[in-house]
Design a protein around this motif. Structure first.
Motif, mmCIF file in Angstrom:
data_model
loop_
_atom_site.group_PDB
_atom_site.id
_atom_site.type_symbol
_atom_site.label_atom_id
_atom_site.label_comp_id
_atom_site.label_asym_id
_atom_site.label_seq_id
_atom_site.Cartn_x
_atom_site.Cartn_y
_atom_site.Cartn_z
ATOM 1 N N PHE A 1 0.840 -1.193 0.000
ATOM 2 C CA PHE A 1 0.000 0.000 0.000
ATOM 3 C C PHE A 1 0.877 1.246 0.000
ATOM 4 O O PHE A 1 1.676 1.469 0.911
ATOM 5 C CB PHE A 1 -0.925 -0.009 1.214
ATOM 6 C CG PHE A 1 -1.958 -1.103 1.166
ATOM 7 C CD1 PHE A 1 -3.165 -0.907 0.522
ATOM 8 C CD2 PHE A 1 -1.704 -2.350 1.730
ATOM 9 C CE1 PHE A 1 -4.114 -1.915 0.457
ATOM 10 C CE2 PHE A 1 -2.645 -3.369 1.674
ATOM 11 C CZ PHE A 1 -3.846 -3.150 1.039
ATOM 12 N N GLY A 2 0.734 2.042 -1.046
ATOM 13 C CA GLY A 2 1.476 3.294 -1.138
ATOM 14 C C GLY A 2 0.618 4.452 -0.675
ATOM 15 O O GLY A 2 -0.435 4.285 -0.055
ATOM 16 N N GLU A 3 1.075 5.650 -0.995
ATOM 17 C CA GLU A 3 0.360 6.846 -0.567
ATOM 18 C C GLU A 3 -0.981 6.996 -1.280
ATOM 19 O O GLU A 3 -1.919 7.574 -0.730
ATOM 20 C CB GLU A 3 1.219 8.089 -0.819
ATOM 21 C CG GLU A 3 2.503 8.122 0.015
ATOM 22 C CD GLU A 3 3.303 9.377 -0.267
ATOM 23 O OE1 GLU A 3 2.841 10.189 -1.090
ATOM 24 O OE2 GLU A 3 4.378 9.524 0.328
ATOM 25 N N VAL A 4 -1.062 6.500 -2.498
ATOM 26 C CA VAL A 4 -2.267 6.714 -3.291
ATOM 27 C C VAL A 4 -3.065 5.430 -3.498
ATOM 28 O O VAL A 4 -4.273 5.405 -3.289
ATOM 29 C CB VAL A 4 -1.907 7.319 -4.670
ATOM 30 C CG1 VAL A 4 -3.164 7.522 -5.519
ATOM 31 C CG2 VAL A 4 -1.158 8.627 -4.484
ATOM 32 N N ARG A 5 -2.389 4.371 -3.860
ATOM 33 C CA ARG A 5 -3.129 3.164 -4.224
ATOM 34 C C ARG A 5 -2.376 1.908 -3.828
ATOM 35 O O ARG A 5 -1.188 1.948 -3.530
ATOM 36 C CB ARG A 5 -3.427 3.151 -5.714
ATOM 37 C CG ARG A 5 -2.188 3.060 -6.589
ATOM 38 C CD ARG A 5 -2.546 3.111 -8.070
ATOM 39 N NE ARG A 5 -3.138 4.391 -8.426
ATOM 40 C CZ ARG A 5 -3.568 4.701 -9.639
ATOM 41 N NH1 ARG A 5 -3.499 3.812 -10.599
ATOM 42 N NH2 ARG A 5 -4.074 5.889 -9.897
ATOM 43 N N ARG A 6 -3.090 0.822 -3.870
ATOM 44 C CA ARG A 6 -2.507 -0.492 -3.586
ATOM 45 C C ARG A 6 -1.802 -1.013 -4.832
ATOM 46 O O ARG A 6 -2.262 -0.820 -5.958
ATOM 47 C CB ARG A 6 -3.635 -1.444 -3.165
ATOM 48 C CG ARG A 6 -3.376 -2.904 -3.422
ATOM 49 C CD ARG A 6 -4.602 -3.719 -3.139
ATOM 50 N NE ARG A 6 -4.496 -5.018 -3.794
ATOM 51 C CZ ARG A 6 -4.945 -6.147 -3.276
ATOM 52 N NH1 ARG A 6 -5.550 -6.145 -2.111
ATOM 53 N NH2 ARG A 6 -4.816 -7.274 -3.925
ATOM 54 N N ARG A 7 -0.690 -1.708 -4.616
ATOM 55 C CA ARG A 7 0.059 -2.320 -5.711
ATOM 56 C C ARG A 7 0.267 -3.795 -5.402
ATOM 57 O O ARG A 7 0.722 -4.153 -4.314
ATOM 58 C CB ARG A 7 1.402 -1.616 -5.886
ATOM 59 C CG ARG A 7 2.285 -2.195 -6.989
ATOM 60 C CD ARG A 7 3.462 -1.260 -7.270
ATOM 61 N NE ARG A 7 4.251 -1.045 -6.072
ATOM 62 C CZ ARG A 7 5.329 -1.776 -5.741
ATOM 63 N NH1 ARG A 7 5.703 -2.786 -6.524
ATOM 64 N NH2 ARG A 7 6.019 -1.513 -4.651
ATOM 65 N N ASP A 8 -0.089 -4.665 -6.371
ATOM 66 C CA ASP A 8 0.107 -6.103 -6.194
ATOM 67 C C ASP A 8 1.549 -6.476 -6.513
ATOM 68 O O ASP A 8 2.117 -6.016 -7.510
ATOM 69 C CB ASP A 8 -0.836 -6.888 -7.111
ATOM 70 C CG ASP A 8 -2.291 -6.770 -6.679
ATOM 71 O OD1 ASP A 8 -2.526 -6.579 -5.476
ATOM 72 O OD2 ASP A 8 -3.181 -6.860 -7.542
ATOM 73 N N VAL A 9 2.128 -7.294 -5.654
ATOM 74 C CA VAL A 9 3.504 -7.759 -5.848
ATOM 75 C C VAL A 9 3.478 -9.283 -5.872
ATOM 76 O O VAL A 9 2.916 -9.913 -4.967
ATOM 77 C CB VAL A 9 4.428 -7.264 -4.718
ATOM 78 C CG1 VAL A 9 5.833 -7.827 -4.901
ATOM 79 C CG2 VAL A 9 4.460 -5.741 -4.683
#
Length: 200
Positions: A69-77
């Protein structure tokens, strides 16, 4: 009389195996220390450029996924290196020797590695070491189709980039070897064994 080229058959025919029996991809997720537990498998038939996304979809389905989870949106890894895996897959599809009889491209996802077997040995004058610095195209017309479709860049830098990015990720160096009538490219991944500790 107008007749299709091999590249045309591979790129546009709904079933290239009607003319080239090796023009398909066999994928498997093989679990266990010996890799004999076939957990999932598919066969990919159809135009070869379309196989790239289908193959990557299979690998990602069998990989672990976490969310950052970043500042703006979730990122799948994912637990596998997606970009590097795609590069090796594209390389295998473009450089395969489709004149081999009944020898498909095979992609095996083991607990600790992804192994891609491509029919055909290295071209004369090429070695495993020179693959990292230069590229010779077995199927130049097919490579041009891949490039114009935005699937590959055709500058011959892909293999070295895979080595560099895998080293940055702290994983063992890939292995490339000639096995009987094929080239085998192995990328090591963090363990997907059922009893592996998290993050290993």
């Amino acid at each position: 009389e107008i007749v299709p080229t091999y590249a045309g058959i591979l790129a546009a025919c709904a079933d290239p195996t009607r003319f080239l029996t090796s023009a398909w991809v066999q994928c498997g997720r093989l679990r266990g220390a010996s890799g004999t537990d076939i957990f999932d498998q598919i066969e990919i038939h159809g135009p070869i450029p379309e196989a790239v996304d289908q193959l990557m979809e299979f690998l990602l389905k069998n990989a672990y996924k976490t969310a950052v989870f970043g500042e703006v949106r979730r990122r799948d890894v994912y637990s596998i290196l997606v970009e590097e895996g795609r590069e090796v897959v594209v390389n295998a599809l473009v450089h395969a020797n489709y004149s081999e009889r009944s020898t498909p491209i095979r992609v095996a996802f083991y607990d600790d590695r992804i192994q891609i077997d491509s029919p055909g040995l290295l071209l004369p004058g090429m070695t495993v070491e020179s693959m990292r610095r230069a590229s010779r195209l077995r199927n130049p017309s097919l490579a041009r189709i891949f490039r114009e479709a935005g699937i590959m860049e055709q500058w011959g830098t892909g293999v070295q980039r895979v080595y560099d990015q895998i080293a940055e990720a702290g994983l063992p160096e890939p292995q490339v070897e000639e096995v009987m009538d094929r080239v085998r490219f192995t990328i090591f991944v963090r363990s997907h064994a059922l009893d592996a500790p998290p993050g290993v």
